[in-house]
Scaffold this active site. Structure first.
Site, mmCIF file in Angstrom:
data_model
loop_
_atom_site.group_PDB
_atom_site.id
_atom_site.type_symbol
_atom_site.label_atom_id
_atom_site.label_comp_id
_atom_site.label_asym_id
_atom_site.label_seq_id
_atom_site.Cartn_x
_atom_site.Cartn_y
_atom_site.Cartn_z
ATOM 1 N N ARG A 72 -15.429 13.768 22.840
ATOM 2 C CA ARG A 72 -15.025 13.566 24.244
ATOM 3 C C ARG A 72 -15.746 12.353 24.839
ATOM 4 N NH1 ARG A 72 -15.445 19.125 27.170
ATOM 5 N NH2 ARG A 72 -14.973 17.839 28.986
ATOM 6 N N ASP A 115 -16.560 13.050 32.916
ATOM 7 C CA ASP A 115 -16.198 11.825 32.183
ATOM 8 C C ASP A 115 -16.729 10.541 32.819
ATOM 9 O OD1 ASP A 115 -12.853 12.379 33.494
ATOM 10 O OD2 ASP A 115 -14.528 11.292 34.413
ATOM 11 N N HIS A 150 -20.384 19.584 37.450
ATOM 12 C CA HIS A 150 -20.467 20.204 36.114
ATOM 13 C C HIS A 150 -21.194 19.304 35.129
ATOM 14 C CE1 HIS A 150 -16.969 23.173 37.068
ATOM 15 N NE2 HIS A 150 -18.127 23.531 37.595
ATOM 16 N N GLY A 243 -5.804 17.583 41.353
ATOM 17 C CA GLY A 243 -5.719 17.701 39.891
ATOM 18 C C GLY A 243 -6.573 18.802 39.318
ATOM 19 N N THR A 244 -6.558 19.955 39.994
ATOM 20 C CA THR A 244 -7.319 21.076 39.440
ATOM 21 C C THR A 244 -6.488 22.358 39.514
ATOM 22 O OG1 THR A 244 -9.356 22.398 39.582
ATOM 23 C CG2 THR A 244 -8.509 21.502 41.660
ATOM 24 N N GLU A 271 2.022 20.173 39.582
ATOM 25 C CA GLU A 271 2.778 21.428 39.533
ATOM 26 C C GLU A 271 2.262 22.359 40.621
ATOM 27 O OE1 GLU A 271 1.951 22.782 35.554
ATOM 28 O OE2 GLU A 271 0.056 23.698 36.127
HETATM 29 C C1 BV8 Z 1 -21.581 29.839 37.418
HETATM 30 C C2 BV8 Z 1 -18.169 21.241 32.001
HETATM 31 C C3 BV8 Z 1 -23.408 31.148 38.157
HETATM 32 C C4 BV8 Z 1 -18.235 21.364 30.499
HETATM 33 C C5 BV8 Z 1 -16.983 23.194 32.823
HETATM 34 C C6 BV8 Z 1 -15.204 36.366 35.744
HETATM 35 C C7 BV8 Z 1 -14.354 36.175 36.821
HETATM 36 C C8 BV8 Z 1 -14.502 35.072 37.660
HETATM 37 C C9 BV8 Z 1 -15.505 34.127 37.423
HETATM 38 C C10 BV8 Z 1 -16.339 34.308 36.354
HETATM 39 C C11 BV8 Z 1 -16.189 35.415 35.512
HETATM 40 N N1 BV8 Z 1 -17.139 35.316 34.565
HETATM 41 C C12 BV8 Z 1 -17.885 34.193 34.765
HETATM 42 C C13 BV8 Z 1 -17.414 33.579 35.869
HETATM 43 C C14 BV8 Z 1 -17.935 32.320 36.457
HETATM 44 C C15 BV8 Z 1 -17.381 31.128 35.685
HETATM 45 C C16 BV8 Z 1 -15.883 31.054 35.877
HETATM 46 O O1 BV8 Z 1 -15.392 30.680 36.928
HETATM 47 N N2 BV8 Z 1 -15.153 31.420 34.807
HETATM 48 C C17 BV8 Z 1 -13.703 31.397 34.891
HETATM 49 C C18 BV8 Z 1 -13.157 30.673 33.646
HETATM 50 C C19 BV8 Z 1 -13.210 32.828 34.951
HETATM 51 N N3 BV8 Z 1 -18.017 29.952 36.243
HETATM 52 C C20 BV8 Z 1 -19.201 29.544 35.733
HETATM 53 O O2 BV8 Z 1 -19.721 30.040 34.769
HETATM 54 C C21 BV8 Z 1 -19.912 28.425 36.479
HETATM 55 N N4 BV8 Z 1 -21.263 28.791 36.675
HETATM 56 O O3 BV8 Z 1 -20.797 30.527 37.987
HETATM 57 O O4 BV8 Z 1 -22.949 30.029 37.428
HETATM 58 C C22 BV8 Z 1 -24.792 30.833 38.539
HETATM 59 C C23 BV8 Z 1 -25.046 30.548 39.895
HETATM 60 C C24 BV8 Z 1 -26.363 30.318 40.260
HETATM 61 C C25 BV8 Z 1 -27.384 30.332 39.302
HETATM 62 C C26 BV8 Z 1 -27.086 30.581 37.945
HETATM 63 C C27 BV8 Z 1 -25.779 30.840 37.559
HETATM 64 C C28 BV8 Z 1 -19.984 27.136 35.705
HETATM 65 C C29 BV8 Z 1 -18.641 26.722 35.253
HETATM 66 C C30 BV8 Z 1 -18.729 25.312 34.658
HETATM 67 C C31 BV8 Z 1 -18.156 25.291 33.250
HETATM 68 N N5 BV8 Z 1 -18.085 23.901 32.798
HETATM 69 N N6 BV8 Z 1 -16.949 21.907 32.486
HETATM 70 C C32 BV8 Z 1 -17.075 20.680 29.829
HETATM 71 O O5 BV8 Z 1 -16.340 19.913 30.476
HETATM 72 O O6 BV8 Z 1 -16.922 20.912 28.618
HETATM 73 S S1 BV8 Z 1 -15.553 23.926 33.320
HETATM 74 C C33 BV8 Z 1 -14.247 22.889 33.031
HETATM 75 O O7 BV8 Z 1 -13.071 23.673 33.075
HETATM 76 C C34 BV8 Z 1 -14.023 21.847 34.095
HETATM 77 O O8 BV8 Z 1 -15.209 21.294 34.546
HETATM 78 C C35 BV8 Z 1 -13.242 22.568 35.159
HETATM 79 O O9 BV8 Z 1 -14.119 23.230 36.033
HETATM 80 C C36 BV8 Z 1 -12.478 23.583 34.337
HETATM 81 C C37 BV8 Z 1 -11.062 23.106 34.068
HETATM 82 O O10 BV8 Z 1 -10.422 23.122 35.266
HETATM 83 P P1 BV8 Z 1 -9.585 21.855 35.768
HETATM 84 O O11 BV8 Z 1 -10.512 20.696 35.932
HETATM 85 O O12 BV8 Z 1 -8.819 22.314 36.931
HETATM 86 O O13 BV8 Z 1 -8.623 21.488 34.566
HETATM 87 P P2 BV8 Z 1 -7.312 22.275 34.111
HETATM 88 O O14 BV8 Z 1 -6.930 21.673 32.804
HETATM 89 O O15 BV8 Z 1 -7.548 23.752 34.215
HETATM 90 O O16 BV8 Z 1 -6.196 21.918 35.219
HETATM 91 C C38 BV8 Z 1 -5.735 20.586 35.332
HETATM 92 C C39 BV8 Z 1 -4.881 20.553 36.579
HETATM 93 O O17 BV8 Z 1 -4.464 19.214 36.788
HETATM 94 C C40 BV8 Z 1 -3.614 21.391 36.474
HETATM 95 O O18 BV8 Z 1 -3.432 22.095 37.703
HETATM 96 C C41 BV8 Z 1 -2.507 20.346 36.284
HETATM 97 O O19 BV8 Z 1 -1.289 20.757 36.901
HETATM 98 C C42 BV8 Z 1 -3.076 19.186 37.047
HETATM 99 N N7 BV8 Z 1 -2.639 17.865 36.612
HETATM 100 C C43 BV8 Z 1 -2.464 17.410 35.347
HETATM 101 N N8 BV8 Z 1 -2.139 16.096 35.403
HETATM 102 C C44 BV8 Z 1 -2.123 15.731 36.708
HETATM 103 C C45 BV8 Z 1 -2.444 16.860 37.489
HETATM 104 N N9 BV8 Z 1 -2.498 16.830 38.838
HETATM 105 C C46 BV8 Z 1 -2.241 15.653 39.448
HETATM 106 N N10 BV8 Z 1 -1.939 14.519 38.770
HETATM 107 C C47 BV8 Z 1 -1.870 14.527 37.414
HETATM 108 N N11 BV8 Z 1 -1.570 13.382 36.765
#
Ligand code: BV8
Ligand code: ZN
Length: 296
Positions: A72, A115, A150, A243-244, A271
């Site tokens: 990446r 990135d 992140h 874009g999220t 979308e």
């Molecule tokens: C935390 C870095 C606590 C690494 C990333 C159970 C239920 C709910 C929540 C949780 C659960 N269990 C755990 C949790 C919390 C968890 C969470 O939310 N999990 C989810 C999956 C259920 N969160 C965490 O763990 C976070 N930490 O809560 O810590 C804490 C607090 C205090 C003290 C100690 C601890 C940390 C999460 C961070 C993880 N790291 N990235 C890496 O990159 O490898 S996450 C990574 O995935 C991204 O950073 C981003 O956050 C996520 C992906 O999401 P998007 O960026 O939205 O990307 P995606 O592909 O999904 O969507 C793209 C969108 O773009 C689409 O909508 C598409 O339509 C659109 N699109 C595409 N092209 C275009 C466009 N739009 C416009 N124009 C275009 N051209």
């Protein structure tokens, strides 16, 4: 609530807004050629990204996780900011911001992306405006408006002493360079088992020599600058969600919190997203087209 698609009405809101935040995700960098997390096939070697983005994956197989992140890094180094990055970067320059939002007191881009493209877009603008400056200090206040919540692909973080420094070199170390070449030569047969690199040959901390890890925030790890972000969200009166898929917390809850204290929310996505139902504005389409059009 039925959202509006009126550019004029949005611009009227923008003119009155004082504290503006953008919450951005992988869709912001899609036009730069970086795969989002949701795209089928966009995942590396069909491994689930989220299964690799965890401390336990790194502890059990640092070689595999490093190869995933090194790949990446290579792709992100090859990528350039796109029109969406650039228009959001312009808002980080006070004179540009005042032109579209004369009442603005603050602007922040909270990105989930690792990135570095949003930072690069601001640096490119600073360089352009200060042509006579050969380099920029990374503590230029205009860079403070970008919050990489992140973490950062190019930060190398020690697993032992905590030392963390940016390293843009490519390859990051000889073993990862060899693995990347092997991956490229086997690109067609992605079933090839990844190289297993001995831990001594993986990136090491420059301070203490212990094993280093990518400086990104993994699942169940604390996002960066949470207190600063919470203050910004508390004060914001306009939130652009760009874009999220709004699937990862806590980022996914910021727009709703801003709306709860009567801020305006505008969604930019190709979308429909679950948040559209609550949004005040939805601009459907590629953000690299819609942001320049609407903010233009
Ligand atoms: C935390 C870095 C606590 C690494 C990333 C159970 C239920 C709910 C929540 C949780 C659960 N269990 C755990 C949790 C919390 C968890 C969470 O939310 N999990 C989810 C999956 C259920 N969160 C965490 O763990 C976070 N930490 O809560 O810590 C804490 C607090 C205090 C003290 C100690 C601890 C940390 C999460 C961070 C993880 N790291 N990235 C890496 O990159 O490898 S996450 C990574 O995935 C991204 O950073 C981003 O956050 C996520 C992906 O999401 P998007 O960026 O939205 O990307 P995606 O592909 O999904 O969507 C793209 C969108 O773009 C689409 O909508 C598409 O339509 C659109 N699109 C595409 N092209 C275009 C466009 N739009 C416009 N124009 C275009 N051209
Ligand atoms: Zn160290």
């Amino acid at each position: 609530m039925v959202f509006s698609t009126s550019v004029d009405d949005f611009r009227d809101v923008l003119k009155r807004s004082e504290n503006i935040v953008v919450v951005a995700g992988a869709g912001l960098s899609a036009a730069s050629g970086l795969p989002t997390f949701r795209e089928k096939g966009g995942l590396w070697r069909s491994l689930e990204t989220s299964s690799l983005a965890t401390p336990s994956s790194f502890n059990s197989d640092p070689s595999l996780v490093w190869q995933f992140y090194h790949h990446r890094r290579v792709k992100a180094l090859e990528a350039s900011p796109n029109a969406a990055h650039r228009v959001l970067a312009e808002l980080a320059i006070p004179s540009f911001l005042k032109a579209v939002a004369p009442a603005a007191k603050s602007y922040h881009l909270i990105t989930q992306n690792v990135d570095r493209l949003s930072v690069k877009a601001v640096m490119d603008l600073i360089n352009k405006s200060d042509m006579n400056r050969t380099s920029y200090d990374s503590d230029d206040p205009r860079l403070d408006s970008v919050i990489e919540m992140h973490g950062r692909l190019f930060d190398i973080q020690c697993t032992s002493c905590g030392h963390c420094e940016e390293d843009l070199s490519n390859p990051l170390c000889p073993a990862l360079g060899r693995a990347e070449e092997l991956r490229d030569s086997n690109a067609q047969t992605s079933k090839i088992k990844p190289e297993s690199i001995v831990v001594e040959e993986l990136p090491r901390c420059r301070q203490c020599g212990e094993l280093a890890r990518p400086g990104v925030v993994w699942f169940d790890e604390k996002p960066r600058k949470l207190d600063e972000i919470n203050n910004l969200v508390q004060r914001a009166d306009l939130c652009l969600v760009v874009g999220t898929s709004s699937t990862v917390r806590p980022a996914s809850g910021y727009a709703y919190r801003i709306q709860r204290h009567h801020g305006t929310v505008a969604v930019f996505n190709i979308e429909p997203t679950p948040g559209d139902a609550r949004a005040d504005f939805v601009f459907k389409g590629p953000c690299e087209v819609e942001l320049p059009r609407v903010l233009g």
